[in-house]
Motif scaffolding. Sequence first.
Motif: not given
Length: 341
Positions: A41-56
């Motif tokens: 039931a958690f409110a979901a943020p619109a987006s979440i950043d992923l750690p690292g600069d080459r995650v893909f």
Amino acid sequence: MIARRNHVPMQSHKSFCRLGPPFGRWAAAVSIAGCLMGSSAFAAPASIDLPGDRVFPENITSTRDGTLYVGSLGSGGIIRIKPGAAKAELWIKPGAFGSRSIFGVLADERSNTLWACSNDMSALGVVIASTENGSVLKGFDLKTGQGKVSAKLSGDHTFCNDIAIGPDGSAFVTNTAAPEILRLPPGKSQLEVWANDPLLTPPAGGSGLDGIAFGSDGNVYVDTYTAGDLFRVDVVDGKAAKVTKLVPSRPLALSDAIRPLGGNEFLIIEGAGRLDRMRIQGDGAVIETLKDGYVVPTGVTVIGHTAWISEGQLAYVFDPAKRDQSPNVPFRIYSVPLRIR
């Protein structure tokens, strides 16, 4: 372009959780497991950043408590987002348990296993230090992240792409490099060829099988990426039977991950930028676009009334001209509210 996607109005999306009647042990298990996985039931943020600069990120999965897991093609390892959190963390380190680039990921809570497809992409310039080569299905403990199962795909043409779990607990894997679906029975460490059919062979120059999911009818559904083909593999007494090429209501552009919703309905990703709802009708598939405008989306998972999308931006992996720009590209996952009817 990314900023414009940060708000997704609730009323712009339709959805779906219609569990059809059980059609035997296989169908009943798939229906229960596939119906809007998770009840957070958690409110979901619109987006979440992923750690690292080459995650893909190449794929995404979740558990019923709301935890998200994202596989990294570009840097290896698996990222975790805890229930209700707005920040991601590297959970399974690159190279852990012999893993390399991570493609398909799937959480199987019944066996307490996080399944992951690991592939050696060093020939294409994606180098991840590891003790293993080739294409391997990995199983990690969902609670600790420790490696516990490693099943290498055998043969000269192998590429572990995506994963589905059968009602008996077997892991089913699409082999993109051959027209076959592999199966790993519970407690085993050696994959077996479950389905191999010439109809699953892609057109010349095209990529092979990609997404895979079980329908509530107990059958297996797979797609191919470049051709956008859809197939049903009938299941009889747990064994692969007839393969049927399905006719979509409109062409699919770079069809990728498939996730079941119950009632023989699925979410399906188009790498051309869309999240779709797919409803199977006989030998056809009705395609309804729920959200457009992503940059090479690669995977989808559902928690409660929210779908989460991984956006790979894979041109930054395979295009040398763009590869050096990747530190300036923000890698994120996105939420899409779903209306349950």
